[in-house]
Design a protein around this motif. Structure first.
Motif, PDB file in Angstrom:
ATOM      1  N   GLN A   9       0.818  -1.206   0.000  1.00  0.00           N
ATOM      2  CA  GLN A   9       0.000   0.000   0.000  1.00  0.00           C
ATOM      3  C   GLN A   9       0.857   1.263   0.000  1.00  0.00           C
ATOM      4  OE1 GLN A   9      -2.791  -0.307   3.273  1.00  0.00           O
ATOM      5  NE2 GLN A   9      -3.224  -2.436   2.762  1.00  0.00           N
ATOM      6  N   VAL A  10       1.912   1.256   0.795  1.00  0.00           N
ATOM      7  CA  VAL A  10       2.790   2.427   0.873  1.00  0.00           C
ATOM      8  C   VAL A  10       3.476   2.673  -0.469  1.00  0.00           C
ATOM      9  CG1 VAL A  10       4.935   3.279   1.894  1.00  0.00           C
ATOM     10  CG2 VAL A  10       3.156   2.320   3.361  1.00  0.00           C
ATOM     11  N   LEU A  11       3.989   1.623  -1.092  1.00  0.00           N
ATOM     12  CA  LEU A  11       4.662   1.786  -2.377  1.00  0.00           C
ATOM     13  C   LEU A  11       3.691   2.266  -3.448  1.00  0.00           C
ATOM     14  CD1 LEU A  11       7.195   1.571  -4.075  1.00  0.00           C
ATOM     15  CD2 LEU A  11       6.667  -0.847  -4.460  1.00  0.00           C
ATOM     16  N   ALA A  12       2.489   1.708  -3.467  1.00  0.00           N
ATOM     17  CA  ALA A  12       1.496   2.126  -4.472  1.00  0.00           C
ATOM     18  C   ALA A  12       1.155   3.607  -4.324  1.00  0.00           C
ATOM     19  CB  ALA A  12       0.238   1.273  -4.351  1.00  0.00           C
ATOM     20  N   ARG A  13       1.001   4.074  -3.094  1.00  0.00           N
ATOM     21  CA  ARG A  13       0.699   5.494  -2.897  1.00  0.00           C
ATOM     22  C   ARG A  13       1.861   6.371  -3.353  1.00  0.00           C
ATOM     23  NH1 ARG A  13      -1.940   3.679   2.081  1.00  0.00           N
ATOM     24  NH2 ARG A  13      -0.130   4.289   3.335  1.00  0.00           N
ATOM     25  N   ALA A  14       3.080   5.954  -3.034  1.00  0.00           N
ATOM     26  CA  ALA A  14       4.243   6.741  -3.435  1.00  0.00           C
ATOM     27  C   ALA A  14       4.371   6.809  -4.955  1.00  0.00           C
ATOM     28  CB  ALA A  14       5.515   6.140  -2.831  1.00  0.00           C
ATOM     29  N   VAL A  15       4.159   5.684  -5.628  1.00  0.00           N
ATOM     30  CA  VAL A  15       4.230   5.655  -7.086  1.00  0.00           C
ATOM     31  C   VAL A  15       3.136   6.538  -7.685  1.00  0.00           C
ATOM     32  CG1 VAL A  15       3.914   4.181  -9.114  1.00  0.00           C
ATOM     33  CG2 VAL A  15       5.373   3.419  -7.226  1.00  0.00           C
ATOM     34  N   LYS A  16       1.942   6.466  -7.137  1.00  0.00           N
ATOM     35  CA  LYS A  16       0.829   7.270  -7.635  1.00  0.00           C
ATOM     36  C   LYS A  16       1.126   8.758  -7.487  1.00  0.00           C
ATOM     37  CE  LYS A  16      -4.232   7.669  -7.279  1.00  0.00           C
ATOM     38  NZ  LYS A  16      -4.363   9.128  -7.134  1.00  0.00           N
ATOM     39  N   TRP A  17       1.553   9.171  -6.307  1.00  0.00           N
ATOM     40  CA  TRP A  17       1.813  10.588  -6.076  1.00  0.00           C
ATOM     41  C   TRP A  17       2.964  11.086  -6.937  1.00  0.00           C
ATOM     42  CZ3 TRP A  17       1.603   9.765  -0.066  1.00  0.00           C
ATOM     43  CH2 TRP A  17       0.252   9.593   0.300  1.00  0.00           C
ATOM     44  N   HIS A  18       4.014  10.273  -7.077  1.00  0.00           N
ATOM     45  CA  HIS A  18       5.134  10.676  -7.924  1.00  0.00           C
ATOM     46  C   HIS A  18       4.684  10.821  -9.373  1.00  0.00           C
ATOM     47  CE1 HIS A  18       9.347  10.790  -9.387  1.00  0.00           C
ATOM     48  NE2 HIS A  18       8.830  10.131 -10.421  1.00  0.00           N
ATOM     49  N   SER A  19       3.919   9.860  -9.860  1.00  0.00           N
ATOM     50  CA  SER A  19       3.505   9.880 -11.266  1.00  0.00           C
ATOM     51  C   SER A  19       2.460  10.951 -11.549  1.00  0.00           C
ATOM     52  CB  SER A  19       2.979   8.504 -11.686  1.00  0.00           C
ATOM     53  OG  SER A  19       1.899   8.097 -10.865  1.00  0.00           O
ATOM     54  N   GLU A  20       1.792  11.446 -10.510  1.00  0.00           N
ATOM     55  CA  GLU A  20       0.880  12.578 -10.654  1.00  0.00           C
ATOM     56  C   GLU A  20       1.586  13.909 -10.391  1.00  0.00           C
ATOM     57  OE1 GLU A  20      -3.310  10.359  -9.381  1.00  0.00           O
ATOM     58  OE2 GLU A  20      -2.263  11.620  -7.921  1.00  0.00           O
ATOM     59  N   HIS A  21       2.909  13.839 -10.199  1.00  0.00           N
ATOM     60  CA  HIS A  21       3.743  15.039 -10.000  1.00  0.00           C
ATOM     61  C   HIS A  21       3.309  15.812  -8.758  1.00  0.00           C
ATOM     62  CE1 HIS A  21       4.927  13.928 -14.030  1.00  0.00           C
ATOM     63  NE2 HIS A  21       3.672  14.050 -14.413  1.00  0.00           N
ATOM     64  N   ARG A  22       3.051  15.047  -7.704  1.00  0.00           N
ATOM     65  CA  ARG A  22       2.654  15.636  -6.423  1.00  0.00           C
ATOM     66  C   ARG A  22       3.812  15.685  -5.427  1.00  0.00           C
ATOM     67  NH1 ARG A  22      -2.783  16.290  -6.074  1.00  0.00           N
ATOM     68  NH2 ARG A  22      -4.039  15.224  -7.661  1.00  0.00           N
ATOM     69  N   VAL A  23       4.965  15.163  -5.804  1.00  0.00           N
ATOM     70  CA  VAL A  23       6.107  15.081  -4.891  1.00  0.00           C
ATOM     71  C   VAL A  23       7.214  16.001  -5.386  1.00  0.00           C
ATOM     72  CG1 VAL A  23       7.728  13.559  -3.718  1.00  0.00           C
ATOM     73  CG2 VAL A  23       5.498  12.666  -4.471  1.00  0.00           C
ATOM     74  N   LEU A  24       7.622  16.938  -4.544  1.00  0.00           N
ATOM     75  CA  LEU A  24       8.719  17.845  -4.872  1.00  0.00           C
ATOM     76  C   LEU A  24       9.836  17.640  -3.862  1.00  0.00           C
ATOM     77  CD1 LEU A  24       6.107  19.179  -6.161  1.00  0.00           C
ATOM     78  CD2 LEU A  24       7.348  21.342  -6.005  1.00  0.00           C
ATOM     79  N   LEU A  25      11.052  17.531  -4.367  1.00  0.00           N
ATOM     80  CA  LEU A  25      12.206  17.361  -3.484  1.00  0.00           C
ATOM     81  C   LEU A  25      12.532  18.664  -2.775  1.00  0.00           C
ATOM     82  CD1 LEU A  25      14.477  15.096  -5.704  1.00  0.00           C
ATOM     83  CD2 LEU A  25      13.534  14.512  -3.458  1.00  0.00           C
ATOM     84  N   ASN A  26      12.837  18.521  -1.490  1.00  0.00           N
ATOM     85  CA  ASN A  26      13.185  19.669  -0.654  1.00  0.00           C
ATOM     86  C   ASN A  26      14.390  19.293   0.173  1.00  0.00           C
ATOM     87  OD1 ASN A  26      13.165  22.033   0.832  1.00  0.00           O
ATOM     88  ND2 ASN A  26      11.465  21.406   2.175  1.00  0.00           N
ATOM     89  N   GLY A  27      15.567  19.260  -0.501  1.00  0.00           N
ATOM     90  CA  GLY A  27      16.770  18.796   0.177  1.00  0.00           C
ATOM     91  C   GLY A  27      16.674  17.325   0.502  1.00  0.00           C
ATOM     92  N   HIS A  28      16.847  16.979   1.783  1.00  0.00           N
ATOM     93  CA  HIS A  28      16.728  15.588   2.227  1.00  0.00           C
ATOM     94  C   HIS A  28      15.287  15.203   2.550  1.00  0.00           C
ATOM     95  CE1 HIS A  28      21.029  15.053   2.258  1.00  0.00           C
ATOM     96  NE2 HIS A  28      21.183  16.098   3.052  1.00  0.00           N
TER      97      HIS A  28
END
Length: 281
Positions: free
Chosen positions: A256-275
């Motif tokens: 479940q955790v991996l699926a959510r992370a993949v979904k959010w990344h592929s929807e461009h909802r994740v922005l890197l902020n340093g570490h």
């Protein structure tokens, strides 16, 4: 509909939201969804905007955005909302995350395009075939690690993959490969990081008698299990459970955790902020 997602980050200052919304209005854009975050610790501003634009084609829009962000010294990306992210999955002998991702992808629940599966074992070649996905069996030894990684990168480049998912791929990537995949490789670790790093976290958790176990999806970096965290979750356990019990419960959480992370990344909802990451859910 010509729907796009614009993400940006820059030094925080007054008027950024006004400038972005004004730019989109000027170029025929209609905002459907917007989220922003001001990091007071770093002084950075982050924003994700989903909008419809009928007056400009994608190339013209990209050029206009490029000129706009240059004037404001912004890091940015622009994506068509309906463009599925080309993806390669890497796996070893634990297939629960792979199976979950394939099912969600086939069901239309993940906006990705799975183009290949790479594994150092042959266990899941039939599963890959059932989804009509190319399967690459690349055994790894200490002596062949460099050659295998070169072949893995070759496959990733051939498939033009913008996302690599380590779905329980139980090999440590070299520093060079981590650098080449920076910001586009997601790993699932079967523990609630930063606790219990390494290969056998459920054994460590059982020995410590924990009451919660968890899973962490994070970007891959050269520092083992220390990349920027995208998503985490936990499950409650107790003293009566064995290592096998913890492992079984943990697999559901990992998927479940991996699926959510993949979904959010592929929807461009994740922005890197340093570490760290900014996740606009």
């Amino acid at each position: 509909m010509n729907t796009y997602v614009l993400t940006l980050s820059c030094q925080d200052k007054p008027g950024i939201v006004h400038a972005v919304s004004g730019f989109l209005l000027e170029h025929g854009g209609n905002i459907e969804e917007a989220a922003q975050y001001n990091d007071h610790d770093t002084g950075l501003f982050f924003m994700r905007v989903q909008f419809v634009c009928l007056s400009l084609g994608q190339q013209e829009l990209r050029q206009a955005v490029g000129q706009f962000v240059q004037a404001h010294a912004m890091d940015w990306s622009l994506h068509a909302l309906d463009a599925r992210l080309p993806t390669v999955i890497m796996v070893s002998q634990q297939g629960h995350c792979l199976n979950d991702l394939l099912f969600r992808w086939k069901s239309g629940l993940l906006p990705i395009d799975i183009r290949a599966i790479i594994s150092n074992h042959r266990d899941f070649y039939q599963l890959a075939a059932s989804y009509n996905i190319p399967f690459h069996h690349l055994p790894v030894t200490a002596a062949t690690k460099a050659q295998v990684e070169a072949r893995q990168l070759e496959i990733i480049e051939q498939e033009r993959a913008d996302l690599v998912v380590l779905a329980r791929y139980m090999q440590v990537l070299s520093n060079e490969m981590c650098a080449k995949l920076a910001g586009k490789a997601i790993n699932i670790h079967h523990s609630f990081l930063p606790s219990f790093k390494g290969a056998k976290p459920y054994y460590q958790a059982h020995q410590r008698g924990v009451k919660l176990i968890g899973a962490t999806a994070h970007y891959v970096t050269a520092d083992l299990d220390e990349g920027p965290i995208i998503e985490q979750d936990v499950a409650r356990v107790d003293h009566s459970m064995t290592v096998d019990d913890l492992t079984g419960i943990g697999r559901d959480t990992e998927s479940q955790v991996l699926a959510r992370a993949v979904k959010w990344h592929s929807e461009h909802r994740v922005l890197l902020n340093g570490h760290r990451t900014v996740v606009f859910r």
